[in-house]
Design a protein around this motif. Structure first.
Motif, short mmCIF file in Angstrom:
data_model
loop_
_atom_site.label_atom_id
_atom_site.label_comp_id
_atom_site.label_asym_id
_atom_site.label_seq_id
_atom_site.Cartn_x
_atom_site.Cartn_y
_atom_site.Cartn_z
N GLY A 35 56.69 52.63 30.43
CA GLY A 35 57.57 52.14 29.40
C GLY A 35 57.16 51.01 28.56
O GLY A 35 58.05 50.69 27.93
N GLY A 36 56.09 50.67 28.73
CA GLY A 36 55.62 49.64 27.73
C GLY A 36 55.61 48.23 28.29
O GLY A 36 55.98 47.99 29.36
N ASP A 37 54.74 47.35 27.60
CA ASP A 37 54.25 45.99 28.12
C ASP A 37 53.55 45.95 29.42
O ASP A 37 54.00 45.35 30.24
CB ASP A 37 55.79 45.12 27.99
CG ASP A 37 55.92 44.32 26.89
OD1 ASP A 37 55.41 44.85 25.71
OD2 ASP A 37 57.10 43.83 26.58
N VAL A 38 52.37 46.54 28.97
CA VAL A 38 51.38 46.38 30.31
C VAL A 38 50.87 44.73 30.30
O VAL A 38 50.42 44.50 31.42
CB VAL A 38 50.35 47.44 30.06
CG1 VAL A 38 49.54 47.48 28.71
CG2 VAL A 38 49.43 47.58 31.41
N VAL A 39 50.81 44.27 29.06
CA VAL A 39 50.13 42.92 28.97
C VAL A 39 51.09 42.09 28.61
O VAL A 39 52.23 42.31 28.13
CB VAL A 39 49.05 43.04 28.18
CG1 VAL A 39 47.68 43.94 28.77
CG2 VAL A 39 49.31 43.36 26.77
N GLY A 40 50.65 40.63 28.42
CA GLY A 40 51.77 39.78 27.94
C GLY A 40 52.21 39.02 29.27
O GLY A 40 52.50 39.58 30.21
N PRO A 45 45.39 41.08 32.39
CA PRO A 45 45.54 42.21 31.55
C PRO A 45 44.77 43.41 31.55
O PRO A 45 45.21 44.46 31.39
CB PRO A 45 45.45 41.24 30.04
CG PRO A 45 44.72 40.13 30.45
CD PRO A 45 44.92 39.80 32.11
N GLY A 46 43.47 43.04 31.89
CA GLY A 46 42.39 44.31 31.73
C GLY A 46 42.66 45.12 32.97
O GLY A 46 42.65 46.21 32.86
N GLU A 47 42.54 44.35 33.95
CA GLU A 47 42.76 45.15 35.24
C GLU A 47 44.11 45.83 35.38
O GLU A 47 44.08 47.25 36.10
CB GLU A 47 42.56 44.25 36.45
CG GLU A 47 41.19 43.33 36.69
CD GLU A 47 41.34 42.19 35.83
OE1 GLU A 47 41.91 41.98 35.03
OE2 GLU A 47 40.65 41.31 36.06
N THR A 48 45.12 45.38 35.05
CA THR A 48 46.41 46.10 34.82
C THR A 48 46.30 47.39 33.77
O THR A 48 46.65 48.33 34.30
CB THR A 48 47.55 45.15 34.44
OG1 THR A 48 47.44 43.85 35.20
CG2 THR A 48 49.04 45.82 34.61
N ILE A 49 45.71 47.23 32.75
CA ILE A 49 45.52 48.31 31.94
C ILE A 49 44.70 49.48 32.61
O ILE A 49 45.31 50.57 32.48
CB ILE A 49 44.84 47.76 30.51
CG1 ILE A 49 45.74 47.11 29.61
CG2 ILE A 49 44.36 49.14 29.69
CD1 ILE A 49 45.14 46.53 28.40
N ASP A 50 43.43 48.96 33.28
CA ASP A 50 42.88 50.02 34.04
C ASP A 50 43.68 50.71 35.12
O ASP A 50 43.60 52.27 34.96
CB ASP A 50 41.71 49.47 34.58
CG ASP A 50 40.72 48.98 33.64
OD1 ASP A 50 40.65 49.25 32.38
OD2 ASP A 50 39.85 48.04 34.01
N LEU A 51 44.51 50.21 35.57
CA LEU A 51 45.15 50.76 36.64
C LEU A 51 46.45 51.70 36.04
O LEU A 51 46.72 52.97 36.63
CB LEU A 51 45.70 49.92 37.68
CG LEU A 51 46.73 50.45 38.92
CD1 LEU A 51 46.23 51.47 39.60
CD2 LEU A 51 47.20 49.27 39.79
N VAL A 52 47.17 51.22 35.20
CA VAL A 52 48.07 51.94 34.19
C VAL A 52 47.45 53.35 33.78
O VAL A 52 47.96 54.37 33.91
CB VAL A 52 48.80 51.14 33.37
CG1 VAL A 52 49.73 51.89 32.30
CG2 VAL A 52 49.77 50.01 34.01
N ARG A 53 46.30 53.16 33.13
CA ARG A 53 45.65 54.23 32.63
C ARG A 53 45.13 55.49 33.52
O ARG A 53 45.34 56.52 33.17
CB ARG A 53 44.43 53.70 31.88
CG ARG A 53 43.73 54.89 30.74
CD ARG A 53 42.40 54.21 30.23
NE ARG A 53 41.50 53.68 31.31
CZ ARG A 53 40.83 52.51 31.27
NH1 ARG A 53 41.03 51.65 30.02
NH2 ARG A 53 40.26 52.12 32.25
N ASP A 54 44.91 54.82 34.73
CA ASP A 54 44.52 55.70 35.80
C ASP A 54 45.72 56.68 36.21
O ASP A 54 45.44 57.74 36.84
CB ASP A 54 43.88 55.07 36.93
CG ASP A 54 42.31 54.60 36.74
OD1 ASP A 54 42.06 55.06 35.71
OD2 ASP A 54 41.77 53.92 37.38
N VAL A 55 46.73 55.97 36.49
CA VAL A 55 47.99 56.72 37.08
C VAL A 55 48.97 57.15 36.15
O VAL A 55 50.00 58.05 36.46
CB VAL A 55 48.80 55.66 38.06
CG1 VAL A 55 47.75 55.08 38.88
CG2 VAL A 55 49.52 54.69 37.20
#
Ligand code: FE2
Length: 252
Positions: A35-40, A45-55
């Motif tokens: 639902g938004g705001d993976v970063v900030g 930030p990069g590792e969190t994006i990678d995990l969100v993208r995977d799941v």
């Protein structure tokens, strides 16, 4: 089908990892929505994006995500937030930035249930208005015909459930017991504010998120402990604003 909605992760990787352990072990959903705001605010930030993208099955763009890729003007944000948005931009690979660029302001799901997902109020998703109370919800009568029975949002970092009634009134339903069966309110529009994985602000430092069973109509609130101190120390070691770590200790 069981679905999970994760909002406002904010680069807090230990929080997301703890939540995904809980999701896999105790929920086993058919789909995971973001639902938004993976970063900030947060230091991974990069590792969190990678995990969100995977799941993730599908997701939407938060205001911090949009600030990083220049889709909202972040000049009005206070200095510390702007600093971390600029720092985050410098940390991301092309693939991670492309992921943020792929997210839309709104998502209408029709396969895993039938619901709307946006970061802020669905009144105008690119404006990122907050919904904290019934007054904010009542503005949605302007766009009621575009709403779904269930509309999941994030942005406030709180957990709330609002009902738009047939006589243009709004009611807040209690989530105090941790679950609500929505079968009796089918036919009305509901706004579910889904808490925050990475920066809860309701005084409870544990991560929060929502699950929903599209058949039984059972909506559940989940709270998960994670290693807050690890995130606080990482924020300090990167010399990011220390207040973004300290608030995690208190869930504020
Ligand atoms: Fe947020």
């Amino acid at each position: 089908m069981k679905i999970v909605i994760l909002c406002d992760i904010h680069g807090n990787l230990p929080a997301l990892e703890a939540v995904m352990r809980e999701v896999r072990q105790n929920i086993s959903p058919d789909a995971v929505f973001f639902g938004g705001d993976v970063v900030g605010y947060g230091p991974w930030p990069g590792e969190t994006i990678d995990l969100v993208r995977d799941v993730m099955t599908a997701g939407v763009l938060g205001n911090h995500d949009a600030g990083v890729i220049g889709k909202v003007d972040a000049t009005d944000y206070y200095d510390a937030v702007r600093y971390v948005i600029n720092w985050t931009r410098s940390q991301l690979s092309r693939k991670q930035t492309d992921f943020l660029n792929s997210l839309k302001f709104i998502h209408v799901e029709e396969h895993f249930g039938n619901f709307l997902l946006s970061h802020g109020s669905p009144l105008n998703p690119s404006k990122y208005d907050y919904i904290f109370n019934c007054r904010g919800v009542s503005r949605l009568f302007e766009v009621e015909k575009f709403l779904k029975h269930i509309n999941f949002i994030g942005h406030s970092h709180y957990l709330n459930l609002f009902l738009l009634t047939g006589d243009r009134k709004t009611i807040e339903l209690s989530l105090d017991t941790g679950e609500v069966n929505l079968a009796s309110v089918m036919g009305y529009s509901l706004i579910c504010v889904c808490g925050s994985v990475g920066q809860p602000r309701d005084g409870d430092p544990r991560s929060s998120f929502i699950s929903f069973d599209t058949e039984t109509k059972l909506l559940r609130v989940h709270r998960v402990e994670y290693n807050v101190e690890q995130t606080v120390q990482k924020i300090k070691s990167l010399r990011l604003p220390v207040s973004f770590g300290e608030r995690l200790l208190h869930g504020t």
